[in-house]
Design a protein around this motif. Structure first.
Motif, short mmCIF file in Angstrom:
data_model
loop_
_atom_site.label_atom_id
_atom_site.label_comp_id
_atom_site.label_asym_id
_atom_site.label_seq_id
_atom_site.Cartn_x
_atom_site.Cartn_y
_atom_site.Cartn_z
N UNK A 57 -5.46 0.06 1.86
CA UNK A 57 -6.60 0.88 2.28
C UNK A 57 -6.56 2.24 1.60
N UNK A 58 -5.39 2.86 1.58
CA UNK A 58 -5.25 4.17 0.93
C UNK A 58 -5.49 4.07 -0.57
N UNK A 59 -5.07 2.96 -1.18
CA UNK A 59 -5.28 2.77 -2.61
C UNK A 59 -6.77 2.68 -2.92
N UNK A 60 -7.51 1.94 -2.11
CA UNK A 60 -8.96 1.84 -2.29
C UNK A 60 -9.61 3.20 -2.09
N UNK A 61 -9.14 3.91 -1.07
CA UNK A 61 -9.70 5.22 -0.72
C UNK A 61 -9.53 6.23 -1.86
N UNK A 62 -8.47 6.08 -2.64
CA UNK A 62 -8.21 7.00 -3.74
C UNK A 62 -8.75 6.47 -5.07
N UNK A 63 -8.47 5.21 -5.38
CA UNK A 63 -8.77 4.67 -6.71
C UNK A 63 -10.26 4.51 -6.99
#
Length: 243
Positions: A57-63
């Motif tokens: 989730x955090x990866x999607x939120x940043x990338x």
């Protein structure tokens, strides 16, 4: 049609591999071990899902926002810096990433989440950039000709047309993350790696596969569910013919 037949052959091959893997686990006594320790399996599975869910989730939120940001004309010159930074997460072996993060943040769940987040960035970032940059320039020109603002072009033209590539990147990243998360056990992050590495240390194939089989099935299940989600989210006109 030949492509469809080839796809069916690949699926049949994968099915046979999975069945063989499960059969091996059964013979090794993995299912007996799971039946004797159901509470522990559920607990470790819950830890594994939390690790993968939060880091993905955090990866999607940043990338995804970062990918959009560096495809804007004024910021495009920074794309090589961002991509090379994300490349570090994939070029460095996952064990090395965990070790590096551990040396600064110590042991535990938060360290594992951070390492998995960093390792998950590149597939999503690359696909977001590739998806947006692959949008036909004539579509953008048509939007400008209709008087659309840059924000409208992004939300109504670029992102819908890039959605297939973006979601494919998220899907790939999540599935890779499920397997990599097994290593979190080595730095005190928990997860199904507990069974895997306990089995390795005890030279017990049954215990090792009691962790490996759930990880494999979880990856297959998540990949299937995300594939179904793709078909619901992506505009029908943008689906591949094979879908």
């Amino acid at each position: 049609m030949p492509e469809k037949k080839w796809e069916n052959v690949v699926r049949a091959g994968l099915f046979l591999v999975i069945i063989s893997f499960i059969g091996w686990a059964y013979v090794a006594g993995s299912f007996r071990f799971i039946a004797d320790n159901p509470d522990e399996l559920i607990y470790l599975l819950g830890q594994h899902l939390k690790l993968v869910g939060l880091s993905s989730f955090l990866a999607v939120l940043v990338a995804v926002p970062l990918g959009i940001f560096i495809t804007r004309p004024r910021f495009k010159k920074f794309d090589w810096i961002v991509i090379n930074f994300a490349n570090v997460g994939q070029t460095v072996p996952s064990l090395a990433v965990l070790a590096l993060v551990m040396s600064y943040l110590g042991l535990g769940y938060k360290t594992a989440v951070f390492a998995l987040w960093f390792y998950s960035l590149l597939p999503i970032l690359r696909n977001t950039i590739a998806g947006i940059e692959s949008v036909n320039p004539s579509v953008i020109d048509a939007g400008k000709g209709m008087g659309m603002k840059p924000s409208q072009i992004l939300w109504k033209l670029e992102l819908p047309n890039a959605s297939y590539a973006i979601l494919a990147g998220i899907r790939t990243s999540t599935v890779i993350n499920i397997g990599t998360a097994a290593l979190a056990f080595l730095i005190g992050g928990g997860g199904l790696g507990d069974f895997i590495f306990t089995g390795i240390s005890l030279y017990d194939t049954g215990i090792m596969l009691a962790g490996a089989v759930p990880v494999t099935m979880l990856a297959i299940t998540i990949d299937f569910l995300l594939g179904k989600l793709e078909k619901r989210i992506i505009p029908k006109g943008l689906h591949w013919e094979s879908d």
